[in-house]
Design an enzyme around this catalytic site. Structure first.
Site, PDB file in Angstrom:
ATOM      1  N   LYS A  31       0.654  11.745   5.480  1.00 48.75           N
ATOM      2  CA  LYS A  31       1.004  10.730   6.480  1.00 48.75           C
ATOM      3  C   LYS A  31       1.562   9.485   5.813  1.00 48.75           C
ATOM      4  CE  LYS A  31      -1.938   7.888   7.636  1.00 48.75           C
ATOM      5  NZ  LYS A  31      -2.351   6.519   7.233  1.00 48.75           N
TER       6      LYS A  31
ATOM      7  N   LYS B   8       0.829  -1.207   0.000  1.00 44.13           N
ATOM      8  CA  LYS B   8       0.000   0.000   0.000  1.00 44.13           C
ATOM      9  C   LYS B   8       0.864   1.259   0.000  1.00 44.13           C
ATOM     10  CE  LYS B   8      -3.418   2.895   0.501  1.00 44.13           C
ATOM     11  NZ  LYS B   8      -4.272   2.964   1.702  1.00 44.13           N
TER      12      LYS B   8
END
Length: 298
Positions: free
Chosen positions: A241, A173
């Protein structure tokens, strides 16, 4: 009917949990925002819980988690009144959050000590994918455990990739989001440059879409930029993030990521200018301000 749990009812989590409830399962839900859990309980007959621990007590089959960052995941899963204090041995916990792989592995080890199975299962597809049940999941952990609960994943998604052992779903991811963010930054710079030079943005998009530079994220996001519609599907702060997590992983593996480092700074600049909660395509406004132009449809 399975006894499921869901922690985190934000832009992604709420529709994911809703889809599980609409499929006929008993879903115990919890959120930092209590009214969201109560709303889902009222709308879809879910069970609103007072704590993650209570979700663990009620959800015997599989508990899904979709929270914002590593510290949130640690808190709701293995912290005080966390899932680990209520879940029974044999329960499967699937964390769909995008968090640090090292932290995820540590969480998994704590669950293993209690006889609880843990999968890292981050997803992609943004809010439309969550609402439509068309998400893509990248899964790390025990493949037999994943196959056992895959039928629940299939309510929320359409594509599933088992990536290997603990943390491997997260590494996949983070790689995907690293590439996506860098492509978006290239779009921001390139389209601002061509617009300032006098090329019509719609024409520029057509050229890109019919060239080797064609990109799914550009084809999808550009029309929103042209309309100046920065309604959030995936926010700037959450992509920032994820870029940071990719850089952390690279540091652990002693690998330089120079382009990604610049992209991280550009997203940080966008947050500093007030675009943190807007969609990540709002980051173009930083370069636009520098250039003194806006990339919009004429």
């Amino acid at each position: 009917m399975a006894k499921l749990g869901f922690l985190g009812l934000g832009l992604m989590g709420y529709p994911m949990a809703r889809n599980l409830a609409r499929a006929g399962h008993e879903v115990a839900v919890w959120s930092h925002t209590t009214k969201k859990a109560k709303q889902l309980a009222q709308e879809e007959k879910a069970i609103a819980c007072d704590s993650p621990k209570q979700v663990g007590e009620k959800a015997a089959d599989c508990i899904f988690v979709c929270v914002g960052d590593t510290s949130m995941a640690e808190e709701v899963l293995v912290g005080t009144n966390g899932v680990i204090e209520g879940a029974k041995p044999g329960t499967v916990v699937a964390d769909c959050s995008t968090i640090a792989p090292a932290a995820s592995r540590a969480i998994g080890q704590k669950f293993a000590g209690k006889g609880i199975h843990y999968l890292d299962a981050p997803c992609t597809g943004s809010t439309p994918g969550a609402a439509g049940g068309t998400l893509t999941f990248m899964v790390g952990g025990d493949e037999k455990v994943f196959q056992k609960v895959k039928l629940f994943f299939e309510i929320m998604g359409k594509q599933f990739y088992f990536c290997g052992g603990s943390g491997m779903g997260l590494h996949a991811k983070l790689t995907q989001n690293l590439i996506l963010a860098n492509i978006l930054e290239a779009f921001n710079e390139g389209f601002t440059l061509s617009t300032k030079a006098g090329v019509d943005p719609i024409l520029m998009l057509e050229i890109i879409n019919n060239s080797a530079a064609k990109s799914g994220v550009i084809a999808y996001k550009a029309p929103f930029v042209f309309k100046r519609d920065f309604t959030t599907n995936f926010s700037t702060k959450w992509m920032h993030k994820d870029i940071g997590l990719a850089l952390e992983s690279a540091e652990e593996l002693d690998m330089p990521l120079p382009v990604t480092g610049v992209t991280e700074q550009m997203f940080r600049a966008a947050i500093a200018e007030g675009y943190g909660d807007a969609d990540m395509c709002s980051t173009i406004q930083v370069v636009e301000r520098w250039a003194g132009v806006q990339v919009r449809a004429k």
